[in-house]
Design a protein around this motif. Structure first.
Motif, PDB file in Angstrom:
ATOM      1  N   VAL A 347       0.834  -1.200   0.000  1.00  0.00           N
ATOM      2  CA  VAL A 347       0.000   0.000   0.000  1.00  0.00           C
ATOM      3  C   VAL A 347       0.870   1.252   0.000  1.00  0.00           C
ATOM      4  N   THR A 348       0.274   2.337  -0.413  1.00  0.00           N
ATOM      5  CA  THR A 348       0.958   3.621  -0.416  1.00  0.00           C
ATOM      6  C   THR A 348       1.031   4.166   0.996  1.00  0.00           C
ATOM      7  N   LEU A 349       2.232   4.548   1.439  1.00  0.00           N
ATOM      8  CA  LEU A 349       2.381   5.211   2.735  1.00  0.00           C
ATOM      9  C   LEU A 349       2.154   6.699   2.503  1.00  0.00           C
ATOM     10  N   VAL A 350       1.019   7.185   2.930  1.00  0.00           N
ATOM     11  CA  VAL A 350       0.608   8.551   2.606  1.00  0.00           C
ATOM     12  C   VAL A 350       1.255   9.545   3.564  1.00  0.00           C
ATOM     13  N   LYS A 351       1.831  10.578   3.013  1.00  0.00           N
ATOM     14  CA  LYS A 351       2.419  11.633   3.842  1.00  0.00           C
ATOM     15  C   LYS A 351       1.331  12.573   4.343  1.00  0.00           C
ATOM     16  N   THR A 352       1.577  13.158   5.506  1.00  0.00           N
ATOM     17  CA  THR A 352       0.652  14.151   6.049  1.00  0.00           C
ATOM     18  C   THR A 352       0.446  15.290   5.054  1.00  0.00           C
ATOM     19  N   GLU A 353       1.537  15.708   4.418  1.00  0.00           N
ATOM     20  CA  GLU A 353       1.448  16.822   3.459  1.00  0.00           C
ATOM     21  C   GLU A 353       0.592  16.430   2.249  1.00  0.00           C
TER      22      GLU A 353
END
Length: 451
Positions: A347-353
């Motif tokens: 899965v994609t590790l989503v950044k806060t930004e």
């Protein structure tokens, strides 16, 4: 425990360092507070007395100088993780072999004494033990912040002053009632207290005197603390004979627009759509039971079938990841099965930004009204599904790299459509090349004919 209006997560505070190794940032030389702060404090004291807190309690509570221009709790309130942790990483860090083993031991040790809580409140004791483990590692990490100091500092800070001022009043009510002293009221950086990390307002609404000694003690008296947790869940509507849910497998053609807690279907309806247990068997639950399918990590991650009791766990803490942690730990506590980590998913590790970028994009397009806080909460997930629909992507509510790229390349004039590529100009010698090719074919034909 979270109350409505909070955006930070107190559940599993040890993971983020808000209780396990917390300490109030007090300096040897405390600076003299400015007049602005003193005026604010006088106004605060007057308000607390006007709302019914005794002058004696107010004087005791504010006998010390809590002012500091760079207080530790303010830094924690503003801190954001660089990445939004995936469900797999979150659960594996919170629910591990040691925690599962310790939970089973605590359950066996305490169940004979506290099994009456199940009958009285309708909440199975293994869930109480699980919440206990998630919140304070079975009473090993309450947090050692001075609650009145922390709430005073956060009330003076402008970011969420209204909420924390209300919690400060609730904390003073607890002291005023004789349940704890000013110095004895310790907890997390945001004021969560005791074995189960109750916020002061939650304490006043749901805490109970289990042993009937005239005092509610959620710090030193486990019976009071456990009964208070059970009372809270009961008042939220916990269904005694209902599971939290289970991991499931989805068919290859599953419509992810049907995923999410907002969509409810009966077990019979999910069966017709091809939903099965994780091992591929028929769903074993009551065919009339109303449930939802959630995919916390999107279509590339695991799927779970969840009931209303899962939603009650989320009344405690609004994070699906936290609720899954509680649910899975509760299963380990009672079943005795050996702990196994969740397998990693691509899965994609989503950044806060990146989440903030999504939220601002959705708001700017007029497709929603989201807080640009970088949190992948329920409202943001539903808005992402709408975005995916417009971009003609599977609507799993989880932003992957493809969706993020589409947003970055978005053209207001054509939306998410791929622009029509301009025709390549004809080559200058195309006509002569065509004549040469035709002549070559004729020549070869003539030669073959003669042969």
């Amino acid at each position: 425990m979270l109350k409505k209006g909070m955006t930070a997560v107190f559940g599993a505070a040890m993971l983020f360092g808000s209780t396990a190794c917390a300490s109030v940032a007090r300096m040897d030389k405390i600076p003299e507070p400015p007049q602005e702060y003193l005026d604010w404090l006088d106004d605060l004291k007057e308000e607390m007395v006007a709302r019914g807190i005794s002058a004696e309690t107010v004087n005791q509570a504010f006998a010390k100088n809590y002012y500091h221009p760079e207080h530790d709790v303010v830094k924690k309130d503003r801190k954001q993780a660089e990445f939004v942790m995936t469900t797999t990483d979150y659960v594996n860090r919170l629910v591990n072999a040691k925690k599962a083993d310790r939970g089973r031991r605590k359950y066996k040790e305490l169940y004979p004494q506290y099994k009456s809580l199940e009958k009285q409140y309708g909440v199975p004791f293994n869930y109480i033990v699980s919440f206990w483990g998630m919140e304070t590692d079975y009473g090993r990490a309450f947090g050692n912040y001075h609650v009145i100091e922390a709430l005073t500092v956060l009330s003076y800070d402008q970011r969420r002053s209204k909420f924390f001022r209300g919690e400060l009043y609730q904390a003073l009510k607890i002291i005023d009632a004789g349940n704890v002293t000013v110095d004895g009221m310790e907890g997390s950086w945001a004021g969560a207290m005791g074995h189960f990390q109750f916020m002061p307002s939650t304490f006043n609404a749901y805490a109970v005197d289990y042993d009937r000694d005239g005092k509610i003690d959620i710090w030193q008296n486990y019976g009071d603390a456990a009964a208070s947790a059970a009372n809270y869940l009961s008042k939220m509507g916990w269904k005694q004979n209902e599971t939290w849910g289970m991991a499931v497998s989805l068919p290859w053609n599953f419509d992810y627009a049907q995923s999410g807690r907002q969509t409810r279907k009966t077990i019979a309806e999910w069966r017709k759509l091809g939903v099965k247990t994780e091992s591929g068997r028929r769903l074993p639950l009551d065919s009339k039971l109303s449930t939802s399918v959630i995919v916390p990590e999107g279509r590339r991650g695991r799927a779970y079938l969840v009931t209303d009791n899962f939603r009650k766990i989320m009344n405690w803490n609004r994070s699906e990841n936290y609720a899954l942690g509680v649910a899975l730990l509760a299963d380990y506590v009672k079943s005795g099965k050996k702990w196994q980590p969740l397998r990693k998913n691509p899965v994609t590790l989503v950044k806060t930004e990146d989440v903030i970028l999504l939220q601002e994009f959705i708001n700017n397009q007029g497709w929603g009204k989201l807080d640009a806080d970088g949190q992948l909460g329920a409202k943001t997930r539903e808005a992402v599904k709408l975005l995916q629909k417009k971009a003609r992507l599977p609507q799993d509510g989880y932003p992957d790299n493809l969706l993020l790229q589409k947003i970055k390349n978005y053209n207001p004039e054509i939306g998410f459509a791929v622009p029509v590529q301009p025709q390549k100009p004809a080559q200058k010698n195309a006509s002569s090349e065509k004549k040469q090719f035709t002549g070559l074919k004729t020549s070869l034909y003539e030669q073959l004919k003669k042969g």
